[in-house]
Structure formats: C-alpha cells, structure tokens
Enzyme design. Structure first.
Site, short mmCIF file in Angstrom:
data_model
loop_
_atom_site.label_atom_id
_atom_site.label_comp_id
_atom_site.label_asym_id
_atom_site.label_seq_id
_atom_site.Cartn_x
_atom_site.Cartn_y
_atom_site.Cartn_z
N GLY A 357 0.89 -1.21 -0.08
CA GLY A 357 0.02 0.13 0.01
C GLY A 357 1.07 1.33 0.00
N CYS A 358 0.34 2.43 0.07
CA CYS A 358 0.91 3.69 0.01
C CYS A 358 1.67 3.81 1.34
CB CYS A 358 0.06 5.00 -0.19
SG CYS A 358 -1.28 4.81 0.91
#
Length: 384
Positions: A357-358
């Site tokens: 994910g970010c």
C-alpha cells in the site's frame, strides 16, 4: 603560536573571568577543534566557518595550513597530520570536542545529524547519519532512537517527539520501542501529519518536520542529510543545517562531530556551535542518564529479541486455500516477513495475499476472515 593568537587567548581568559564574576560560575567556554584540510571548497572556506563560530562565543582551534589573527591555529600539512593533532588536542583535554570531515567510528557508534526541514523551517535530529549502532538493522534503529533522544535533550529539547522513517525494519523498530516505553522508558512518539497518523513517518513528515527526532538507518540518514543541507544549491555545496553530528554510543570517549567535504562555511560553523552546545549542556551526563533509564526498562533484552532467529529449514510451503475477494488490509508487517505471514494464514485455511500500500507492506484478507486472521497474525508475532 603567533602574537595575535596570544593576545586573543589573553582576551578570552579575561572574558571568562568576567563571566565567572557575573554569573558565579567558573565554567570556561567550550573549546572545539576544527580540522580543515579535506574540504572540497578549500581550506579558506573552513577557516571562514571557524571565524564565524568564534564570533558567536565558541573558542575554536583551527587545524590546517592556514593562519588567521581571529582564531588560534594549529599547523597540519595534510589530513593525516590534522587528525593526529586533533586527537592529541582531545586526549590532552585542550579541546572539549572536535569537528572533522571523516572519523573511523567503531561499530556501536553512530552520529546524530541536525537538519532544518524545508517545509516549515523546523529543526530536526536525524538519528543516524554516519557510523553503525549495530550490525543488525533493527537493533541499530532502536539504538538510534535512544541516541537521537540523547542529542535532542542535550540541545535543550526537554521532551523530544520521536518518529520512525518508513524504511525497511521500521515496524519492527516501532514494536521494540513501544515495548521499551511500556517498560518505563519515557518516549514521546510523534504523530504523522498524514490523515492516518501513527509514528511511522512518510516523506511529507520529513519535509514538514513532524517530529523532533527522525529515526532511520545510517545510510538513509546520510542521504537525507545531504539532500536537506544542499537542496537549494544543486548539491555541490551544503548550506543548511548543522552537519552529520556527534558519534554517540559504543563507548565513544571523545566528542567528535562529522561534516562533509561538501559542507560549506554555514554548516561547518553550525557544527562547531552544535559541539559547543553539547559540551555546555553536559551531554555526557544526559547520555549516562538516558542509557541508565533505557537499560532499566530492558533495552538489552529487547535488542536481543530483535536479533533474527538462527536459520532453520523452512517448512513446506502451504497450499493456497480457495481464492476469495480480499478487501481488508493489515498494515504494520515488515516487508521481510510478508510472505511468511501469508504462509501462516494459508496453513490455517485462511486465504490471504501480500501487497504494497501507500504506507508500506500489507496482508490482504476477506472481511469475513478479518478477526481470525488478526488473531493468527498476532499469535505469530507479525502484528503487535
């Protein structure tokens, strides 16, 4: 010593006497040695820094081939001779600390840099920027956090906020530091400026200065210090901040601070002031107190638990359960453990996938398996 240097030394002595009469303290001004022979910008740039620092009240001993009436100088033909002279000044007590462009710190010692963040103009301690607190990455980052707290407190930050840069090992380091805090060592964890918060810092936090102490590994910290100090100059001239900082930990006896060969006079002068501030605030006493508190909270045991387990034969890979739609993400699992965590869930019949994910690595499961997966990952030590 030339006549002008003698006059300056006499004037400094009378100034110290006047301060003692005024304040009731006989503490003399810190004396900082500055080795100047290795600069990519020439010795004159380093000598300019010495004069800037001297004008701000620090006694500076410049080591190199140049002489000047404004500071006392010690002649050294080259870098090797400058280091010999520097070491002699430290060992004899003539200098309280030193600033130099390289120094062979042993494993166990790493430097805490001092940068100015471009987003808010806020000062931030980068722990660490050179050296290695440990050969193990996670152990080093835990030690770096304590060293960063020591440096910040010795510079007048009473309760420094601590953030951990989102690099490999960050989640394990966070877990170890939270255990240390739960055991009684006072750590004030910072909060990311991003919406999801937490003490694991993103690039935005680095630019904005979301914490007083940014914990990272030394190689990353070194790169960040170079970028933060030279981002307005194109890289060849470091103009902002106070350099790569003092070597802390590992039984380091002398106070030695590092600057780069690309550091300009403003950074070098700030590094000399940084050294003087540490001396004035008795950083040794701060270091002793912080290490005693950390050790009382089980630092050694926690560090030992961070050490990777001896290599063992990997268990047979589990077969993937029937595929499901996975929409729930577990964050906070270190990237090196990601596939092992997925295998753990598969072995128990829970379908999972790894992802990025970010904010970093994630393990994805279905909403229906959310609670069971959480229990399994917690039991396996992947989630805190």
């Amino acid at each position: 010593m030339n006549e002008s240097a003698v006059r300056n030394m006499i004037a400094d002595t009378f100034l110290d006497m006047a301060r003692a009469l005024e304040t009731g303290s006989c503490t003399r001004r810190p004396c900082i040695a500055l080795a100047g022979t290795d600069s990519e910008h020439g010795e004159a740039e380093v000598l300019r820094a010495a004069k800037q620092a001297a004008k701000s009240g620090v006694e500076v001993l410049y080591i190199g081939t140049l002489q000047d009436d404004e500071v006392e100088t010690v002649y050294a033909e080259n870098a090797d001779e400058a280091h010999r002279q520097m070491q002699k000044l430290l060992e004899t007590g003539r200098a309280d600390g030193a600033v130099t462009m390289h120094y062979p710190f042993p494993i166990g010692t790493a430097t805490v840099g001092r940068a100015v963040t471009p987003g808010r103009g806020k000062e931030m301690f980068l722990a660490t920027t050179t050296g290695a607190a440990s050969a193990d990455r996670v152990q080093a980052m835990v030690r770096n956090a304590v060293s960063g707290i020591i440096a910040a407190k010795a510079c007048g930050v009473a309760e420094p906020t601590v953030g951990i840069l989102n690099v490999e090992g960050a989640r394990k380091a966070e877990s170890a530091l939270r255990r240390l805090a739960a055991n009684g060592y006072p750590i004030t964890f910072a909060e990311s400026a991003r919406a999801d918060g937490g003490c694991v810092m993103r690039g935005n936090d680095l630019l904005a200065g979301s914490c007083d102490v940014m914990v990272t590994d030394s190689l990353t910290g070194n790169l960040l210090m170079k970028m933060l100090s030279a981002f307005t100059t194109g890289g060849s001239y470091e103009a902002a901040g106070s350099g790569y900082g003092p070597g802390i930990g590992g039984g380091q006896k002398e106070l030695v601070l590092i600057v780069s060969r690309a550091s300009g006079a403003p950074v070098i002068a700030n590094a000399v002031r940084y050294a003087a501030q540490l001396v004035q605030n008795d950083y040794r006493a701060v270091e002793k107190a912080e290490l005693a508190a950390a050790n009382a909270a089980g630092l050694c045991e926690i560090l030992e638990s961070c050490r990777p387990a001896p290599a063992a034969e990997k268990p047979k890979a589990a077969a993937a359960p029937p595929k499901e739609v996975v929409t729930f993400a577990f964050a906070g699992i270190d990237v090196m453990d990601l596939e092992d965590a997925v295998q753990c869930l598969w072995a128990q019949g829970v379908y999972a996938e790894s992802g990025m994910g970010c904010t970093g690595p994630v393990v994805l499961v279905s909403e229906a398996n959310r609670e069971r997966a959480k229990a399994l990952l917690t039991a396996g030590g992947w989630l805190g």
